[in-house]
Design a protein around this motif. Structure first.
Motif, mmCIF file in Angstrom:
data_model
loop_
_atom_site.group_PDB
_atom_site.id
_atom_site.type_symbol
_atom_site.label_atom_id
_atom_site.label_comp_id
_atom_site.label_asym_id
_atom_site.label_seq_id
_atom_site.Cartn_x
_atom_site.Cartn_y
_atom_site.Cartn_z
ATOM 1 N N ASP A 6 -1.221 -21.502 0.467
ATOM 2 C CA ASP A 6 -0.419 -22.249 1.066
ATOM 3 C C ASP A 6 -1.083 -23.333 1.347
ATOM 4 O OD1 ASP A 6 -1.853 -20.817 2.429
ATOM 5 O OD2 ASP A 6 -1.041 -20.390 4.039
ATOM 6 N N PHE A 7 -2.211 -24.022 1.560
ATOM 7 C CA PHE A 7 -2.713 -25.273 1.620
ATOM 8 C C PHE A 7 -1.719 -26.269 0.997
ATOM 9 C CE2 PHE A 7 -6.050 -22.943 3.494
ATOM 10 C CZ PHE A 7 -6.513 -23.997 4.650
ATOM 11 N N GLY A 8 -1.079 -27.112 1.808
ATOM 12 C CA GLY A 8 -0.289 -28.358 1.302
ATOM 13 C C GLY A 8 -1.410 -29.483 0.590
ATOM 14 N N VAL A 9 -1.213 -30.657 -0.472
ATOM 15 C CA VAL A 9 -2.268 -30.989 -0.633
ATOM 16 C C VAL A 9 -3.357 -31.625 -0.114
ATOM 17 C CG1 VAL A 9 -2.090 -33.335 -1.854
ATOM 18 C CG2 VAL A 9 -0.346 -31.897 -2.158
ATOM 19 N N GLN A 10 -2.949 -32.341 1.705
ATOM 20 C CA GLN A 10 -4.081 -33.271 2.163
ATOM 21 C C GLN A 10 -5.023 -31.742 2.870
ATOM 22 O OE1 GLN A 10 -4.044 -36.236 1.730
ATOM 23 N NE2 GLN A 10 -6.214 -35.772 3.336
ATOM 24 N N GLY A 11 -4.464 -31.238 3.307
ATOM 25 C CA GLY A 11 -5.749 -29.769 3.037
ATOM 26 C C GLY A 11 -6.202 -29.314 2.192
ATOM 27 N N VAL A 12 -6.067 -29.553 0.768
ATOM 28 C CA VAL A 12 -7.058 -29.367 -0.206
ATOM 29 C C VAL A 12 -7.572 -30.624 -0.614
ATOM 30 C CG1 VAL A 12 -7.286 -28.489 -2.449
ATOM 31 C CG2 VAL A 12 -5.164 -28.038 -0.810
ATOM 32 N N VAL A 13 -7.649 -31.490 0.182
ATOM 33 C CA VAL A 13 -8.226 -32.582 -0.708
ATOM 34 C C VAL A 13 -9.146 -32.998 0.832
ATOM 35 C CG1 VAL A 13 -8.022 -35.022 -0.766
ATOM 36 C CG2 VAL A 13 -6.697 -33.668 -2.337
ATOM 37 N N ALA A 41 8.997 -17.065 -4.565
ATOM 38 C CA ALA A 41 8.448 -17.207 -5.713
ATOM 39 C C ALA A 41 7.594 -18.626 -4.896
ATOM 40 C CB ALA A 41 8.530 -17.373 -6.876
ATOM 41 N N ILE A 42 6.925 -19.578 -5.454
ATOM 42 C CA ILE A 42 6.440 -20.789 -4.797
ATOM 43 C C ILE A 42 5.512 -21.400 -5.721
ATOM 44 C CG2 ILE A 42 4.925 -22.255 -2.979
ATOM 45 C CD1 ILE A 42 6.276 -19.330 -2.032
ATOM 46 N N ASP A 43 5.987 -22.221 -6.663
ATOM 47 C CA ASP A 43 5.676 -23.269 -7.363
ATOM 48 C C ASP A 43 4.523 -24.043 -7.181
ATOM 49 O OD1 ASP A 43 5.055 -24.225 -9.968
ATOM 50 O OD2 ASP A 43 6.756 -25.478 -9.909
ATOM 51 N N ASN A 44 3.073 -23.699 -7.631
ATOM 52 C CA ASN A 44 2.321 -25.116 -7.224
ATOM 53 C C ASN A 44 1.351 -25.649 -7.750
ATOM 54 O OD1 ASN A 44 1.493 -23.916 -4.710
ATOM 55 N ND2 ASN A 44 -0.389 -23.142 -4.558
ATOM 56 N N LEU A 45 2.416 -25.298 -9.064
ATOM 57 C CA LEU A 45 2.008 -26.825 -10.313
ATOM 58 C C LEU A 45 1.854 -28.071 -9.917
ATOM 59 C CD1 LEU A 45 3.514 -25.165 -13.469
ATOM 60 C CD2 LEU A 45 1.047 -25.336 -12.444
ATOM 61 N N PRO A 46 3.520 -28.794 -9.082
ATOM 62 C CA PRO A 46 3.693 -29.909 -8.335
ATOM 63 C C PRO A 46 2.135 -30.659 -7.853
ATOM 64 C CG PRO A 46 5.866 -28.363 -8.205
ATOM 65 C CD PRO A 46 4.411 -27.700 -9.137
ATOM 66 N N ARG A 47 2.203 -29.519 -7.017
ATOM 67 C CA ARG A 47 0.975 -29.911 -5.938
ATOM 68 C C ARG A 47 -0.730 -29.646 -6.150
ATOM 69 N NH1 ARG A 47 0.722 -25.535 -0.889
ATOM 70 N NH2 ARG A 47 2.929 -25.763 -0.255
ATOM 71 N N LEU A 48 -0.554 -28.868 -7.561
ATOM 72 C CA LEU A 48 -1.808 -29.319 -8.450
ATOM 73 C C LEU A 48 -1.496 -30.416 -9.153
ATOM 74 C CD1 LEU A 48 -1.839 -25.506 -9.982
ATOM 75 C CD2 LEU A 48 -3.622 -27.477 -8.343
ATOM 76 N N ARG A 49 -0.485 -30.961 -9.840
ATOM 77 C CA ARG A 49 -0.789 -32.417 -9.900
ATOM 78 C C ARG A 49 -1.434 -34.067 -8.836
ATOM 79 N NH1 ARG A 49 4.687 -30.990 -11.558
ATOM 80 N NH2 ARG A 49 4.476 -30.281 -13.525
ATOM 81 N N GLU A 50 -1.330 -33.426 -7.590
ATOM 82 C CA GLU A 50 -0.662 -34.226 -6.871
ATOM 83 C C GLU A 50 -2.364 -34.361 -5.828
ATOM 84 O OE1 GLU A 50 1.385 -35.385 -3.443
ATOM 85 O OE2 GLU A 50 3.462 -33.829 -3.942
ATOM 86 N N ILE A 51 -3.115 -32.837 -6.801
ATOM 87 C CA ILE A 51 -4.032 -32.567 -6.086
ATOM 88 C C ILE A 51 -5.523 -33.096 -6.803
ATOM 89 C CG2 ILE A 51 -6.092 -30.410 -5.584
ATOM 90 C CD1 ILE A 51 -3.547 -28.764 -4.715
ATOM 91 N N ALA A 54 -0.632 -24.102 9.451
ATOM 92 C CA ALA A 54 -0.275 -22.973 8.769
ATOM 93 C C ALA A 54 1.459 -23.671 8.991
ATOM 94 C CB ALA A 54 0.288 -21.572 8.741
ATOM 95 N N ASN A 55 2.166 -24.293 10.222
ATOM 96 C CA ASN A 55 3.717 -24.440 10.847
ATOM 97 C C ASN A 55 3.374 -25.385 11.585
ATOM 98 O OD1 ASN A 55 1.798 -22.873 12.962
ATOM 99 N ND2 ASN A 55 3.519 -22.182 13.202
ATOM 100 N N PRO A 56 2.699 -26.877 11.000
ATOM 101 C CA PRO A 56 2.335 -27.814 11.779
ATOM 102 C C PRO A 56 3.543 -28.471 12.130
ATOM 103 C CG PRO A 56 2.996 -28.324 9.307
ATOM 104 C CD PRO A 56 2.477 -26.560 9.274
#
Length: 653
Positions: free
Chosen positions: A171-178, A201-211, A637-639
């Motif tokens: 559930d971390f966003g792209v910037q949180g992971v980076v 169901a939350i698809d994480n593949l789009p986030r993975l492309r950015e990460i 978690a809820n900015p």
């Protein structure tokens, strides 16, 4: 309260691991300790003898010489077991056979089991794949994963090679992971295709492309299927499916790399709400030994116990839970919302799978109490003998709720420590009584004291939690901190040479601990220090209030020099704050604390901002109220909840 809520029976004390440990210590030439107090005094007075005894009693696999502690006077700078060599994964993979090593439930009703034999086989295959990919001791391997059996397998495979494991929940966003992984440059990234939460169901593949575009160090992205059977990875850079990654390798003996005691094992992250998260490096030996002590002696984990903690892979309780394998426990994993099935999903799991030790957050216990759940009446829980709580202080009223509505005959252990030590300073003990609102004891081997502002030890008064002597699970350092200056500044500047943890606490007459909040969130109206937990305890007893958050607002704003207490409240759905409820809130606080605790302003909000691990963020709200920036909203978690605290009319008068 004159009597404890729970007292262990004589037969429970006799059968406890910690009682056997006392006999072990005496048989090995140490003192014959007749109770916990005597054992604690010996453990902090003779740390080398104590930690050596923990190694032997818990059966640590590895090699060591007679030297346990070097430079004991240095903090930081002490060295534990300087001649030892071990491997964390080897110690977690001692059991074999068809018994359950891991039981998994997902909120999508996916359920699976992994036997001890299957766990060893899968770790063997994945370790070989990582070795073939060039992973060597000290390399970083990262997980962007739900709390799945595959996450445990990936961590064990990496640590078997001496690689350093680090993880974020999906559930971390792209910037949180980076912000986290970008600092430590992992070579391999394990990531699930998605996850389930609250029926979606939350698809994480789009986030993975950015990460992946922002993590050039990652040589291979290993995608683990969860929300679908065959996730499409063809347009993800450097990606392969986990089954293809492991396909060339057959299970066989695992070549565990035995490395020095303080070889890096985990990189954990501070919450990051005041800037880019700190990268806290924990050593293999210190983590293993401390967790064994806490599991075996303080939690009384025995071979075959079914150990559950509600956690994500972004919270240190995941690491703590997984270490239960070293004590012979079965890991009970759950991923998803804990409030499905009208809040009963975790209790369904506990009853059906006969969970013996159930861990969760104080906020969860408060939430199910507000929902009116009574698991003790709706579920059959004969196996449950301990309930653990952490994440925030457990209110005395929550102690009452547990014994009234969950089970009257269990050890309720409110525990407290943190990511910084990947363990606890204060926690439970199976041979001690449980007193309302108190953590049962200070941890063995942890020389914990409460100090006032002048650095004097106090008892029965509120003060700062400090640890005045080294312990094995102190971080081995921060990542990218070659001279150790950031590490020393984080813990050792407030009281030079003493670990300052940042909790505002009180040592009780029973030698337990009460936590009144974080030191940096302590309110100071008129120069009187007030822990926020003292206010939350009172206001959240009202049926209308779901949760609350208090800050000190500079007042008057044009001439700051003092503060006034401001209380934000989230009410039950459909309720609105009116003058009558405000007066009830103030009266509840006044009647049960002091007039200085009473808020000058009470403001309704629809949500309370919190970190990914569920901790409310007083400092972030205080910054918003004062027009200051919140440096890293990706840590929340809820900015979006922060917006409602900005420019509130109620805070101008």
């Amino acid at each position: 309260m004159d009597s404890p809520l729970w007292t262990p029976q004589p037969q429970q004390i006799a059968a406890a691991n910690i009682t056997a440990f006392m006999r072990h210590v005496a048989a090995a030439g140490g003192p014959l300790c007749s109770d916990y107090d005597a054992l604690y005094r010996w453990s902090v007075g003779q740390p080398a003898g104590f930690w050596g005894a923990v190694w032997d009693f818990c059966g640590v696999t590895g090699e060591r010489d007679a030297l346990v502690l070097e430079h004991a006077e240095r903090m930081p700078g002490a060295r534990w077991f300087p001649g030892a060599r071990l491997n964390y994964a080897e110690n977690l993979l001692q059991r074999d056979g068809d018994g359950d090593a891991i039981v998994f439930r997902g909120e999508n009703r996916v359920a699976s089991r992994v036997s001890f034999r299957e766990l060893r086989h899968e770790v063997s295959r994945l370790a070989q794949a990582l070795r073939a990919a060039g992973i060597r001791p000290g390399d970083r391997v990262a997980g962007y994963m739900p709390n799945l059996p595959g996450t445990v397998i990936a961590m064990l495979a990496a640590s078997s090679l001496g690689a350093v494991w680090t993880s974020c929940s999906p559930d971390f966003g792209v910037q949180g992971v980076v912000d986290r992984f970008g600092q430590i440059a992992p070579r391999i990234l394990f990531a699930a295709d998605g996850y389930f939460y609250n029926g979606k169901a939350i698809d994480n593949l789009p986030r993975l492309r950015e990460i992946m575009a922002q993590l050039p160090s990652v040589e291979k992205l290993v995608v683990v299927p969860y929300t679908c059977d065959n996730p499409q990875t063809c347009d993800l850079p450097r990606a392969t499916g986990v089954h293809d990654f492991m396909a060339p390798f057959r299970a066989g003996p695992i070549a565990f790399e035995r490395l020095p005691f303080d070889h890096p094992l985990f990189i954990m992250y501070s919450s990051g709400t005041t800037g880019v998260p700190k990268c806290i490096v924990h050593g293999a030996g210190g983590t293993l030994l401390q967790h064994l002590k806490e599991h075996v002696l303080h939690t009384d984990v025995r071979r075959g116990d079914r150990l559950f903690y509600f956690t994500t892979c972004g919270w240190m309780m995941w690491n703590w839970l997984v270490s239960g394998l070293a004590a012979g426990a079965t890991l009970m994993l759950y991923d998803g919302s804990p409030f499905l099935a009208r809040g009963s999903v975790l209790w369904d799991y506990a009853a059906e799978e006969k969970i013996s030790i159930f861990g969760t957050s104080a906020k969860y216990i408060d939430a199910i109490a507000k929902l009116g759940l009574e698991p003790g009446k709706t579920h059959d829980l004969p196996a449950l003998r301990a309930l653990l709580s952490t994440g925030s202080p457990l209110a005395p009223e929550s102690f009452d709720y547990v014994y009234r509505s969950i089970k009257s005959d269990l050890q309720l252990a409110s525990i407290s420590g943190g990511t910084d030590i990947i363990s606890c300073f204060a926690l439970g003990c199976p041979v001690l009584p449980v007193w309302r609102g108190e953590l049962q004891c200070r941890g063995l081997g942890m020389k914990v004291e409460v100090w006032d502002d002048e650095g004097r030890p106090v008892r029965g008064e509120k003060g700062e939690l400090v640890c005045t002597a080294p312990f094995p699970s102190m971080p081995v350092g921060f990542w990218n901190d070659p001279d150790g200056s950031k590490y020393r500044a984080a813990y050792f500047e407030h009281y030079p040479g003493v670990w300052h943890h940042g909790d505002y606490v009180e040592l009780t007459a029973h030698d337990g601990l009460m936590i009144h909040g974080r030191s940096d969130a302590v309110l100071n109206p008129g120069g009187v220090r007030i822990g926020t937990a003292e206010i939350y305890r009172q206001v959240e007893q009202l049926d209308e209030v779901v949760e609350s958050l208090a800050i000190g607002q500079d007042w008057p704003p044009q001439q700051p020099g003092d503060v006034r207490v401001v209380l934000f409240v989230r009410l039950r759905d459909g309720l609105a704050l009116d003058a009558t409820l405000v007066n009830r809130i103030r009266q509840q606080i006044r009647d049960n604390t002091t007039p200085r605790h009473v808020p000058a302003a009470v403001v309704q909000v629809s949500d309370i901002p919190r970190t990914k691990s569920g901790k409310i963020v007083e400092l972030a709200v205080r910054n918003i109220v004062h027009g200051l920036p919140v440096k890293n909203i990706e840590a929340l978690a809820n900015p979006e909840a922060l917006a409602q605290f900005r420019d509130r009319e109620e805070l101008r008068a």
